[in-house]
Design an enzyme around this catalytic site. Structure first.
Site, mmCIF file in Angstrom:
data_model
loop_
_atom_site.group_PDB
_atom_site.id
_atom_site.type_symbol
_atom_site.label_atom_id
_atom_site.label_comp_id
_atom_site.label_asym_id
_atom_site.label_seq_id
_atom_site.Cartn_x
_atom_site.Cartn_y
_atom_site.Cartn_z
ATOM 1 C CG HIS A 309 33.846 37.429 38.767
ATOM 2 N ND1 HIS A 309 32.985 36.715 37.998
ATOM 3 C CD2 HIS A 309 34.162 36.645 39.826
ATOM 4 C CE1 HIS A 309 32.756 35.535 38.572
ATOM 5 N NE2 HIS A 309 33.459 35.463 39.677
ATOM 6 C CG ASP A 366 39.154 35.122 45.809
ATOM 7 O OD1 ASP A 366 38.975 34.878 44.606
ATOM 8 O OD2 ASP A 366 38.946 34.290 46.716
HETATM 9 C C1 SDX Z 1 37.290 33.627 41.623
HETATM 10 O O1 SDX Z 1 34.498 32.203 37.862
HETATM 11 C C2 SDX Z 1 34.144 32.309 39.105
HETATM 12 O O2 SDX Z 1 32.980 32.307 39.454
HETATM 13 C C3 SDX Z 1 35.308 32.388 40.075
HETATM 14 C C4 SDX Z 1 34.965 32.671 41.534
HETATM 15 C C5 SDX Z 1 34.204 31.515 42.172
HETATM 16 O O3 SDX Z 1 33.495 31.751 43.166
HETATM 17 O O4 SDX Z 1 34.403 30.354 41.731
HETATM 18 O O5 SDX Z 1 34.187 33.847 41.607
HETATM 19 C C6 SDX Z 1 36.237 32.865 42.360
HETATM 20 O O6 SDX Z 1 38.107 33.038 40.972
HETATM 21 C C7 SDX Z 1 37.244 35.127 41.663
HETATM 22 C C8 SDX Z 1 38.360 35.785 40.768
HETATM 23 C C9 SDX Z 1 39.661 35.776 41.569
HETATM 24 N N1 SDX Z 1 40.795 36.219 40.716
HETATM 25 C C10 SDX Z 1 41.377 37.408 40.907
HETATM 26 O O7 SDX Z 1 40.985 38.242 41.706
HETATM 27 C C11 SDX Z 1 42.621 37.628 40.039
HETATM 28 C C12 SDX Z 1 42.599 39.052 39.445
HETATM 29 N N2 SDX Z 1 41.512 39.119 38.451
HETATM 30 C C13 SDX Z 1 41.862 38.849 37.086
HETATM 31 O O8 SDX Z 1 42.921 38.012 36.837
HETATM 32 C C14 SDX Z 1 40.640 38.710 36.174
HETATM 33 O O9 SDX Z 1 39.799 39.735 36.491
HETATM 34 C C15 SDX Z 1 39.852 37.411 36.205
HETATM 35 C C16 SDX Z 1 40.723 36.212 36.003
HETATM 36 C C17 SDX Z 1 39.118 37.263 37.492
HETATM 37 C C18 SDX Z 1 38.821 37.475 35.072
HETATM 38 O O10 SDX Z 1 39.534 37.424 33.874
HETATM 39 P P1 SDX Z 1 38.801 37.683 32.474
HETATM 40 O O11 SDX Z 1 37.334 37.576 32.585
HETATM 41 O O12 SDX Z 1 39.500 36.853 31.468
HETATM 42 O O13 SDX Z 1 39.064 39.216 32.232
HETATM 43 P P2 SDX Z 1 40.242 39.760 31.371
HETATM 44 O O14 SDX Z 1 41.508 39.188 31.886
HETATM 45 O O15 SDX Z 1 39.896 39.561 29.942
HETATM 46 O O16 SDX Z 1 40.185 41.290 31.769
HETATM 47 C C19 SDX Z 1 39.467 42.206 30.996
HETATM 48 C C20 SDX Z 1 40.306 43.476 31.065
HETATM 49 C C21 SDX Z 1 41.742 43.263 30.580
HETATM 50 O O17 SDX Z 1 42.199 44.537 30.115
HETATM 51 P P3 SDX Z 1 42.090 44.873 28.503
HETATM 52 O O18 SDX Z 1 42.750 43.730 27.768
HETATM 53 O O19 SDX Z 1 40.615 44.996 28.212
HETATM 54 O O20 SDX Z 1 42.839 46.184 28.362
HETATM 55 O O21 SDX Z 1 40.427 43.890 32.443
HETATM 56 C C22 SDX Z 1 41.792 43.835 32.833
HETATM 57 C C23 SDX Z 1 42.504 42.942 31.835
HETATM 58 O O22 SDX Z 1 43.875 43.311 31.735
HETATM 59 N N3 SDX Z 1 41.809 43.270 34.179
HETATM 60 C C24 SDX Z 1 42.548 43.726 35.187
HETATM 61 C C25 SDX Z 1 42.194 42.923 36.291
HETATM 62 N N4 SDX Z 1 41.289 42.018 35.924
HETATM 63 C C26 SDX Z 1 41.055 42.232 34.616
HETATM 64 N N5 SDX Z 1 43.446 44.714 35.270
HETATM 65 C C27 SDX Z 1 44.023 44.921 36.490
HETATM 66 N N6 SDX Z 1 43.740 44.188 37.607
HETATM 67 C C28 SDX Z 1 42.825 43.197 37.536
HETATM 68 N N7 SDX Z 1 42.541 42.463 38.630
#
Ligand code: SDX
Length: 431
Positions: A309, A366
């Protein structure tokens, strides 16, 4: 809200400086007001994911991502989940206070008497192929509300804004159920005014002409709780979309339709559908280790959907509540879903793994919700539609708050231009 502190920013390359006010709210980090930065220094700021950028002031919802705190108008989500109802939470988000009994009765009456779609609106569905994704149909149907209400709507009129909120909260379940019924070839059902909000929705979803529907109080309570948990979440991507579209003066139906399309993305609300598909793909707890390994592999686009998140760097408080609900609701419904075992094993494996621990990746709202939707008989493609029904209350509350905020301006970010430098046109035979 104290605005007395100043942050001084000096550009040593040009020796230009800017004295920027530090703005604090009721709770949370203070913000540097950079409104005069470009004038003072000739520089913009750059924060493409808005990770360090506040886009607005708001009194609706507060999140502390480090502590896993979520407040709607100051009330902890745990207390609202335990003691309130979705419709009461919708009133709270819109009006800022919990309703007195008479206020709630009026609100519920207004919602109940605006649940029907215009008959002509049903024709829109005929244009869709039967297997159209329900989110595509929902976005189109909500946008089409503009065609029915745009002309008699003044977005600067508080009464018109309130009526739009009532219509949207009231009609979303009707439209959502119509999307589902069309996709399975069942006739659409009219909303029944003698039923409460969630029962009315379940009736429109699952009642068949051939026999009366036996409503299940466990299912209704579980869905009402899920709607409370999904109602608002400050400036998430879809709410920010609604605000940006609303800042142009677009009507609320068009603004909410834009929010629906933003929510659909698998990185946002579309994650609940993606989680279920991923759990099915993993199949059994034995395959969890492989899934965790793939999620860590930078050369693999696979991510653990429902994990991570932007704001929560601790447990998403909503995920905690939904996880507990899973066991209770499935037991009360007598459902034994092996995917819950896969989800629990996946959570356990990820939370022990350094990759997830270092990045503070926890289950989000989710991760477990789809397991409950599935137990309620809601198909996977409808999961994000469920999210949209609930979030409509938050979206319209933010849309109204923006209109009520004096001095609100059209949102218009700047950029860092990386394209070609200025150059002259050359005729085709000279290229
Ligand atoms: C919702 O914003 C809100 O409030 C949203 C929400 C709401 O109520 O409105 O809470 C609802 O959208 C919840 C999120 C649902 N999405 C997912 O579950 C999809 C999977 N999660 C990711 O795509 C990600 O965690 C996000 C999109 C939720 C957040 O993305 P960020 O903040 O841009 O984080 P990032 O992509 O920069 O990740 C940081 C690191 C990265 O690795 P490094 O580059 O540091 O090596 O964490 C890794 C990412 O690759 N990472 C994951 C991961 N999520 C982040 N690696 C594996 N699996 C994951 N799910």
């Amino acid at each position: 809200m104290s605005d007395s502190k100043i942050v001084k920013l000096v550009d040593e390359s040009s020796n230009r400086s800017s004295e920027l006010p530090l703005i604090s709210g009721t709770l949370g980090p203070a913000c540097i007001d950079i409104g005069t930065l470009y004038k003072d220094t000739g520089h913009f700021t750059y924060d493409p994911g808005y990770g360090s950028t506040a886009s607005t002031k708001s009194a609706i919802t507060y999140i502390d991502g480090d502590e896993g705190v979520l407040l709607y108008r100051g009330y902890p989500i745990e207390q609202l989940a335990e003691k309130s109802s979705f419709l009461e939470v919708a009133y709270l988000l819109l009006n800022g206070e919990l309703p007195k009994p008479a206020e709630f009765a009026t609100f519920e009456h207004d919602i109940t008497h605006h649940t029907m779609m215009h008959e002509a609106q049903k024709n829109f569905f005929q244009g869709f192929h039967h297997d159209a994704h329900p989110m595509a149909m929902l976005a189109a149907a909500v946008a089409s509300l503009s065609a029915f209400y745009h002309d008699d709507l003044d977005v600067e009129n508080p009464a018109d804004r309130k009526m739009a909120a009532i219509r949207l909260i009231a009609k979303m379940p009707t439209i959502a159920a119509a999307c589902f019924r069309y996709s399975i070839g069942w006739p659409m059902r009219y909303p029944r005014n003698n039923l409460e909000y969630v029962d009315r929705f379940l009736h429109m979803m699952f009642e068949v002409p051939s026999e009366p529907l036996q409503l299940n109080p466990v299912a209704a309570k579980a869905l009402d709780l899920l709607f409370i948990l999904h109602a608002d979440h400050e400036q998430n991507a879809s709410t920010s979309t609604v605000r940006l579209v609303g800042s142009t003066g677009a009507n609320p139906y068009a603004s909410i339709a834009a929010g629906i399309t933003a929510l659909w993305g698998p990185a946002h609300g579309g994650a609940n559908e993606a989680v279920l598909k991923q759990l099915k793909e993993i199949g059994t707890p034995d395959n969890v280790e492989t899934a965790v390994k793939r999620a860590k592999d930078k050369n693999d686009s696979f991510r653990l959907m429902g994990f991570g998140h932007r704001v929560y760097k601790n447990f998403d408080p909503r995920a905690k509540i939904i996880r507990e609900m899973c066991h209770k609701v499935l037991a009360e419904l007598g459902v034994n879903d092996p995917l819950l075992d896969v989800a629990m094993k996946l959570e356990e494996a990820a939370l022990k793994d350094d990759y997830f621990v270092e990045r503070k990746l926890y289950p989000n709202v989710d991760f477990y919700s789809g397991i409950i939707y599935k137990a309620l008989g809601i198909p996977t493609e409808m999961f994000t539609v469920m999210f949209a029904i609930a979030r409509t209350s938050g979206w319209i509350a933010h849309w109204i708050e923006q209109h009520e905020t004096p001095g609100s301006r059209i949102g218009r970010p700047r950029q860092i231009y990386t394209g070609a430098d200025v150059r002259n046109y050359t005729p085709g035979d000279k290229r």
